[in-house]
Design a protein around this motif. Sequence first.
Motif, PDB file in Angstrom:
ATOM      1  N   ARG A  14     -32.552   2.657 -33.350  1.00  0.00           N
ATOM      2  CA  ARG A  14     -33.748   2.662 -34.209  1.00  0.00           C
ATOM      3  C   ARG A  14     -34.356   1.280 -34.063  1.00  0.00           C
ATOM      4  O   ARG A  14     -33.653   0.272 -34.199  1.00  0.00           O
ATOM      5  CB  ARG A  14     -33.399   2.925 -35.679  1.00  0.00           C
ATOM      6  CG  ARG A  14     -32.809   4.278 -35.939  1.00  0.00           C
ATOM      7  CD  ARG A  14     -32.658   4.536 -37.417  1.00  0.00           C
ATOM      8  NE  ARG A  14     -33.950   4.788 -38.032  1.00  0.00           N
ATOM      9  CZ  ARG A  14     -34.520   5.997 -38.072  1.00  0.00           C
ATOM     10  NH1 ARG A  14     -33.876   7.038 -37.565  1.00  0.00           N
ATOM     11  NH2 ARG A  14     -35.704   6.157 -38.619  1.00  0.00           N
ATOM     12  N   GLN A  15     -35.633   1.284 -33.776  1.00  0.00           N
ATOM     13  CA  GLN A  15     -36.273   0.001 -33.529  1.00  0.00           C
ATOM     14  C   GLN A  15     -37.120  -0.402 -34.727  1.00  0.00           C
ATOM     15  O   GLN A  15     -37.861   0.424 -35.274  1.00  0.00           O
ATOM     16  CB  GLN A  15     -37.151   0.109 -32.288  1.00  0.00           C
ATOM     17  CG  GLN A  15     -37.450  -1.233 -31.685  1.00  0.00           C
ATOM     18  CD  GLN A  15     -38.074  -1.106 -30.304  1.00  0.00           C
ATOM     19  OE1 GLN A  15     -38.748  -0.132 -30.007  1.00  0.00           O
ATOM     20  NE2 GLN A  15     -37.846  -2.099 -29.462  1.00  0.00           N
ATOM     21  N   TYR A  16     -36.980  -1.660 -35.107  1.00  0.00           N
ATOM     22  CA  TYR A  16     -37.757  -2.197 -36.225  1.00  0.00           C
ATOM     23  C   TYR A  16     -38.531  -3.423 -35.751  1.00  0.00           C
ATOM     24  O   TYR A  16     -38.200  -3.981 -34.698  1.00  0.00           O
ATOM     25  CB  TYR A  16     -36.817  -2.567 -37.374  1.00  0.00           C
ATOM     26  CG  TYR A  16     -36.060  -1.359 -37.884  1.00  0.00           C
ATOM     27  CD1 TYR A  16     -36.703  -0.419 -38.669  1.00  0.00           C
ATOM     28  CD2 TYR A  16     -34.736  -1.160 -37.528  1.00  0.00           C
ATOM     29  CE1 TYR A  16     -36.028   0.705 -39.109  1.00  0.00           C
ATOM     30  CE2 TYR A  16     -34.065  -0.037 -37.966  1.00  0.00           C
ATOM     31  CZ  TYR A  16     -34.702   0.892 -38.751  1.00  0.00           C
ATOM     32  OH  TYR A  16     -34.059   1.999 -39.170  1.00  0.00           O
ATOM     33  N   PRO A  17     -39.519  -3.849 -36.542  1.00  0.00           N
ATOM     34  CA  PRO A  17     -40.298  -5.021 -36.105  1.00  0.00           C
ATOM     35  C   PRO A  17     -39.418  -6.235 -35.871  1.00  0.00           C
ATOM     36  O   PRO A  17     -39.730  -7.094 -35.075  1.00  0.00           O
ATOM     37  CB  PRO A  17     -41.253  -5.254 -37.279  1.00  0.00           C
ATOM     38  CG  PRO A  17     -41.353  -3.943 -37.970  1.00  0.00           C
ATOM     39  CD  PRO A  17     -40.033  -3.276 -37.786  1.00  0.00           C
ATOM     40  N   TRP A  18     -38.314  -6.318 -36.563  1.00  0.00           N
ATOM     41  CA  TRP A  18     -37.439  -7.501 -36.464  1.00  0.00           C
ATOM     42  C   TRP A  18     -36.229  -7.299 -35.541  1.00  0.00           C
ATOM     43  O   TRP A  18     -35.447  -8.196 -35.303  1.00  0.00           O
ATOM     44  CB  TRP A  18     -36.933  -7.880 -37.853  1.00  0.00           C
ATOM     45  CG  TRP A  18     -36.181  -6.748 -38.536  1.00  0.00           C
ATOM     46  CD1 TRP A  18     -34.856  -6.475 -38.434  1.00  0.00           C
ATOM     47  CD2 TRP A  18     -36.736  -5.761 -39.370  1.00  0.00           C
ATOM     48  NE1 TRP A  18     -34.538  -5.371 -39.162  1.00  0.00           N
ATOM     49  CE2 TRP A  18     -35.679  -4.909 -39.764  1.00  0.00           C
ATOM     50  CE3 TRP A  18     -38.031  -5.502 -39.843  1.00  0.00           C
ATOM     51  CZ2 TRP A  18     -35.879  -3.802 -40.599  1.00  0.00           C
ATOM     52  CZ3 TRP A  18     -38.209  -4.420 -40.679  1.00  0.00           C
ATOM     53  CH2 TRP A  18     -37.155  -3.585 -41.049  1.00  0.00           C
ATOM     54  N   GLY A  19     -36.054  -6.084 -35.028  1.00  0.00           N
ATOM     55  CA  GLY A  19     -34.925  -5.895 -34.116  1.00  0.00           C
ATOM     56  C   GLY A  19     -34.565  -4.445 -33.939  1.00  0.00           C
ATOM     57  O   GLY A  19     -35.295  -3.534 -34.370  1.00  0.00           O
ATOM     58  N   THR A  20     -33.413  -4.214 -33.303  1.00  0.00           N
ATOM     59  CA  THR A  20     -33.010  -2.857 -32.957  1.00  0.00           C
ATOM     60  C   THR A  20     -31.624  -2.569 -33.509  1.00  0.00           C
ATOM     61  O   THR A  20     -30.720  -3.407 -33.413  1.00  0.00           O
ATOM     62  CB  THR A  20     -32.986  -2.708 -31.418  1.00  0.00           C
ATOM     63  OG1 THR A  20     -34.267  -3.071 -30.926  1.00  0.00           O
ATOM     64  CG2 THR A  20     -32.655  -1.299 -30.991  1.00  0.00           C
ATOM     65  N   VAL A  21     -31.463  -1.383 -34.090  1.00  0.00           N
ATOM     66  CA  VAL A  21     -30.145  -0.971 -34.581  1.00  0.00           C
ATOM     67  C   VAL A  21     -29.603   0.056 -33.603  1.00  0.00           C
ATOM     68  O   VAL A  21     -30.255   1.065 -33.323  1.00  0.00           O
ATOM     69  CB  VAL A  21     -30.247  -0.338 -35.985  1.00  0.00           C
ATOM     70  CG1 VAL A  21     -28.879   0.117 -36.455  1.00  0.00           C
ATOM     71  CG2 VAL A  21     -30.847  -1.306 -36.970  1.00  0.00           C
ATOM     72  N   GLN A  22     -28.426  -0.204 -33.086  1.00  0.00           N
ATOM     73  CA  GLN A  22     -27.841   0.733 -32.129  1.00  0.00           C
ATOM     74  C   GLN A  22     -26.886   1.672 -32.864  1.00  0.00           C
ATOM     75  O   GLN A  22     -25.948   1.216 -33.508  1.00  0.00           O
ATOM     76  CB  GLN A  22     -27.080  -0.026 -31.046  1.00  0.00           C
ATOM     77  CG  GLN A  22     -27.961  -0.883 -30.176  1.00  0.00           C
ATOM     78  CD  GLN A  22     -27.154  -1.892 -29.388  1.00  0.00           C
ATOM     79  OE1 GLN A  22     -25.990  -1.669 -29.070  1.00  0.00           O
ATOM     80  NE2 GLN A  22     -27.775  -3.023 -29.088  1.00  0.00           N
ATOM     81  N   VAL A  23     -27.158   2.952 -32.716  1.00  0.00           N
ATOM     82  CA  VAL A  23     -26.381   3.950 -33.444  1.00  0.00           C
ATOM     83  C   VAL A  23     -24.909   3.926 -33.020  1.00  0.00           C
ATOM     84  O   VAL A  23     -24.002   4.020 -33.848  1.00  0.00           O
ATOM     85  CB  VAL A  23     -27.002   5.353 -33.217  1.00  0.00           C
ATOM     86  CG1 VAL A  23     -26.118   6.442 -33.781  1.00  0.00           C
ATOM     87  CG2 VAL A  23     -28.396   5.419 -33.816  1.00  0.00           C
ATOM     88  N   GLU A  24     -24.694   3.765 -31.733  1.00  0.00           N
ATOM     89  CA  GLU A  24     -23.311   3.857 -31.237  1.00  0.00           C
ATOM     90  C   GLU A  24     -22.624   2.488 -31.122  1.00  0.00           C
ATOM     91  O   GLU A  24     -21.559   2.387 -30.508  1.00  0.00           O
ATOM     92  CB  GLU A  24     -23.299   4.579 -29.887  1.00  0.00           C
ATOM     93  CG  GLU A  24     -23.617   6.056 -30.073  1.00  0.00           C
ATOM     94  CD  GLU A  24     -23.848   6.803 -28.777  1.00  0.00           C
ATOM     95  OE1 GLU A  24     -24.913   6.590 -28.164  1.00  0.00           O
ATOM     96  OE2 GLU A  24     -22.982   7.573 -28.379  1.00  0.00           O
ATOM     97  N   ASN A  25     -23.207   1.498 -31.744  1.00  0.00           N
ATOM     98  CA  ASN A  25     -22.593   0.166 -31.724  1.00  0.00           C
ATOM     99  C   ASN A  25     -21.788   0.005 -33.021  1.00  0.00           C
ATOM    100  O   ASN A  25     -22.355   0.010 -34.115  1.00  0.00           O
ATOM    101  CB  ASN A  25     -23.695  -0.891 -31.636  1.00  0.00           C
ATOM    102  CG  ASN A  25     -23.130  -2.300 -31.494  1.00  0.00           C
ATOM    103  OD1 ASN A  25     -21.997  -2.561 -31.916  1.00  0.00           O
ATOM    104  ND2 ASN A  25     -23.919  -3.176 -30.921  1.00  0.00           N
TER     105      ASN A  25
END
Length: 431
Positions: A254-265
């Motif tokens: 999921r990408q946000y203005p401040w960065g990316t969240v990796q689901v499988e991380n």
Amino acid sequence: MSATDIARQVGEDCRTVPLAGHVGFDSLPDQLVNKSISQGFCFNILCVGETGLGKSTLMDTLFNTKFEGEPATHTQPGVQLQSNTYDLQESNVGLKLTVVSTVGFGDQINKEDSYKPVVEFIDAQFEAYLQEELKIRRVLHTYHDSRIHACLYFIAPTGHSLKSLDLVTMKKLDSKVNIIPIIAKSDAISKSELTKFKIKITSELVSNGVQIYQFPTDDESVAEINGTMNAHLPFAVIGSTEELKIGNKMMKARQYPWGTVQVENEAHCDFVKLREMLIRVNMEDLREQTHSRHYELYRRCKLEEMGFKDTDPDSKPFSLQETYEAKRNEFLGELQKKEEEMRQMFVQRVKEKEAELKEAEKELHEKFDRLKKLHQDEKKKLEDKKKSLEDEMNAFKQRKTAAELLQSQGSQAGSSQTLKRDKEKKNLGFL
Ligand code: GTP
Ligand code: MG
């Protein structure tokens, strides 16, 4: 001698003997595996959670596909359950997956009965299985088992405590289904808040006596990983079907203005832990627990409710036949009693009706007599009147005759006088 006695005796007499050569029954596990693979497997997941908490997205992410389903509105008058079944294939293993999702959960002003449709749905699946099991001609191996094997309970990432709706629902469900609580949309909560939130949820579940599913630790091969994972519950998950290029790899994120969240991380969330525990390691245990614990409890309660018992009041085994006979006799007795009651009631009603009719008849007779008397009086009065009129008429007639007579006499006398006067007038020379 009972079957258990025989079994015990056989067990006691059983000796271990060596085999002189290969026989072949060591292939039994393989036979089982092959049979199971050819039959295919079924797994049913129930997602319970408020509207928009990411249920559908998480299912799509877990099974790496896009399942059907439209987002629900927040204007549902009540809670409903939506069930979809899909055939999935991985290598040579077929899986009939059913995803059941709540619709409109937590959207009503009065949430008191929100858990009911969920409980009823779970019970309905148990009931359908029980009915199949009780059939004379049952085909359980081809029967589509719709019993819920795992309930993913989506907790909103508030960081506070569990809502009473969550506690009540989980409490109502915990004896019926394997509950795996998860913190949904956990990207909305910071790392330190998440740790506290998990502790808070766990303590609330414990203090309210909510039994959640524990990954089994009795099988050595998975005891360690399951033990560790139990400590991570409730899993904080993130769902996304969007793939982003991170480094040189495509990843769900999921990408946000401040960065990316990796689901499988695993540093970002517990999604992988959930997938491993739910699908790769414990799917069979969830299926087994559903059958041996939850369904067994439902079946026992249901059969006891129907009057079946394993032992009689003296703790002696009670066969199904005897229970059936006892129930049948009890039923026949009740039927007879009811029949007698109905007969008595019928006789009573007939008596009452008879009395009512008699009363009505009496009233009719009285009325008839009264009318008859009235009629007679009237008749007599009329006859009297008639008689008096006739008398009057006769008297009148008599008077009339007398008058006529008098008149005729009068006129005779009159005419002789006239003649006499005319004669006198003639004599006098008037005429
Ligand atoms: P209903 O079926 O309508 O009750 O909703 P749902 O629970 O199935 O939620 P759905 O998967 O449709 O997701 C609702 C919205 O939340 C969508 O816009 C998703 O993209 C978003 N969403 C899903 N998962 C996550 C997540 O982990 N984090 C965040 N931030 N958003 C998410
Ligand atoms: Mg949905």
